[in-house]
Design a protein around this motif. Sequence first.
Motif, PDB file in Angstrom:
ATOM      1  N   ARG A  53      19.312  15.951   6.670  1.00 52.44           N
ATOM      2  CA  ARG A  53      19.197  15.611   8.308  1.00 52.44           C
ATOM      3  C   ARG A  53      17.719  16.539   8.630  1.00 52.44           C
ATOM      4  NH1 ARG A  53      19.991  13.050  12.075  1.00 52.44           N
ATOM      5  NH2 ARG A  53      22.120  12.557  10.908  1.00 52.44           N
ATOM      6  N   LEU A  56      15.018  14.122   7.569  1.00 52.33           N
ATOM      7  CA  LEU A  56      14.738  12.939   8.310  1.00 52.33           C
ATOM      8  C   LEU A  56      14.030  13.557   9.819  1.00 52.33           C
ATOM      9  CD1 LEU A  56      15.749   9.976   8.635  1.00 52.33           C
ATOM     10  CD2 LEU A  56      17.578  10.777   9.658  1.00 52.33           C
ATOM     11  N   THR A  57      14.510  14.830  10.313  1.00 52.97           N
ATOM     12  CA  THR A  57      13.843  15.213  11.353  1.00 52.97           C
ATOM     13  C   THR A  57      12.307  15.481  11.275  1.00 52.97           C
ATOM     14  OG1 THR A  57      16.008  16.429  12.180  1.00 52.97           O
ATOM     15  CG2 THR A  57      13.820  17.044  13.076  1.00 52.97           C
ATOM     16  N   ILE A  97      23.038   8.396   5.634  1.00 57.57           N
ATOM     17  CA  ILE A  97      21.684   9.126   6.216  1.00 57.57           C
ATOM     18  C   ILE A  97      20.541   8.649   5.669  1.00 57.57           C
ATOM     19  CG2 ILE A  97      22.093  10.938   5.135  1.00 57.57           C
ATOM     20  CD1 ILE A  97      20.377  12.681   7.437  1.00 57.57           C
ATOM     21  N   ASP A  98      19.738   8.223   5.880  1.00 55.39           N
ATOM     22  CA  ASP A  98      18.430   7.545   5.268  1.00 55.39           C
ATOM     23  C   ASP A  98      17.323   8.796   4.641  1.00 55.39           C
ATOM     24  OD1 ASP A  98      16.595   5.636   4.310  1.00 55.39           O
ATOM     25  OD2 ASP A  98      15.477   5.588   6.229  1.00 55.39           O
ATOM     26  N   ASP A 390      29.339  15.267   4.588  1.00 54.86           N
ATOM     27  CA  ASP A 390      28.448  14.694   5.499  1.00 54.86           C
ATOM     28  C   ASP A 390      28.491  15.431   6.795  1.00 54.86           C
ATOM     29  OD1 ASP A 390      26.372  12.911   6.288  1.00 54.86           O
ATOM     30  OD2 ASP A 390      27.954  12.101   7.634  1.00 54.86           O
ATOM     31  N   ASN A 394      24.842  17.299   6.803  1.00 53.87           N
ATOM     32  CA  ASN A 394      23.781  16.502   7.553  1.00 53.87           C
ATOM     33  C   ASN A 394      24.253  16.485   9.097  1.00 53.87           C
ATOM     34  OD1 ASN A 394      22.923  15.601   5.197  1.00 53.87           O
ATOM     35  ND2 ASN A 394      24.419  14.110   4.751  1.00 53.87           N
ATOM     36  N   HIS A 397      25.006  15.115  14.397  1.00 57.35           N
ATOM     37  CA  HIS A 397      24.307  13.684  14.592  1.00 57.35           C
ATOM     38  C   HIS A 397      24.123  13.564  16.272  1.00 57.35           C
ATOM     39  CE1 HIS A 397      25.239  12.266  10.668  1.00 57.35           C
ATOM     40  NE2 HIS A 397      26.596  12.948  10.800  1.00 57.35           N
TER      41      HIS A 397
END
Length: 409
Positions: A53, A56-57, A97-98, A390, A394, A397
């Motif tokens: 997470r 990604l940020t 999540i990518d 998750d 992660n 959301h």
Amino acid sequence: MSDRYETDVLVVGSGPAGALIANLLVRRGVNVLLAEKGSDIERNFRGETIAARSVLTLRELGFGPKLASHGFVELEGISFWEKGKNIMSMDYRRFPIDALPIDIPQPAMIGAFNDSSAAYPNFKLLMGYQFTSLIEEGDAIKGARLEGPDGQILEVRSRLVIAADGRFSLVRKASGLKVKITPMERDFVWFKFPRPSGWAHESQLVVKKDRHLVILPTFPDLLRIGYNLPKKGFGDARKQGIAAFRDSISDLDPRLKDLVNQHIQSWNDTSFLEIFTAEVDQWSRDGLLLIGDASHTATPILGQGVNLALQDTIYFAPVIEEALKNSTGPLPSTALEPTANVRRAHKAMVTKFQRLQEANLAQSSALGTMMRRARMRLLNLNPAKYRLMDKVMNAPHNMPMEALHGRVA
């Protein structure tokens, strides 16, 4: 520099949380002074795993190219081992999540944040400046005093002091905010050595009764290993000697025997970490905010400490900017605590999971270890394990995406 300085925000501590909150605020036009007690940002065995997470940020903030130019190790999964058998495994590539967790030295990440901030005229970084006391007037905080490298005292007047000075926060101690410290049953000794060729890019937990190893692939080509000891057991381990310590590691995981014997020659090749959680029911006063480990110290399980700290900055940056515009004088606690409540709830969920896993790993009886194996095998067969992990690793959301506007300068 004179003995007095004025700014909108003083950030104490240039760790991941302090450096990033400073960067997010200067992007918004806020005047920020970032003070770091160390003369440099070199740090070892400090939260080198960044959760997916947060990866990604950081990409969304524009730091992806800078981190990629340094290099990192992607972690593709996690596995649980006992008696040489893989009891449970999880493939991080199956999460919705990518991004994958990465391992990158903290100085590289902090340096990227500070380099970006340095491009703004409203940012100032002071290295070698130690926090000494808060400046209080009535019930409000109006800045802090810092001691410079030559012993000079700098009085910094600000509308907000952000304590990002870590798990043993001096600002938190000076603030009078109540903290609940909960020691875990064990502490950790960390060490590193070269990663064998072909070693899987995954986190491994190797367990034998109430002893365990956490094995993490580390940039560029190392293994970072944590070995648990009974609370306050480091002194006893040192008395028994480094050879006994090496034997204990080899007994837990024979794959590591030759590496341990070659690379762990003295206690100087290790680093001790005291394990505890710290929880603060109120993170702010008028003119003061605690973030990161200063407000919610976590255990090393799943490497969530840095992740939680970075998320704090994303949530608080737009709130601080808005409060500075809509108030005068010290930032009111009432403007900060609603966001603190959101972050506390997320941290409480992570801590609950970590404590359950800590109790699980502390099992030493035949029945306890048998039940642990059964639980891990059931978890391994349960498709819901990905939804559970998750949520822990992660979330959240519902991150405030308006916090991510702007790119790296």
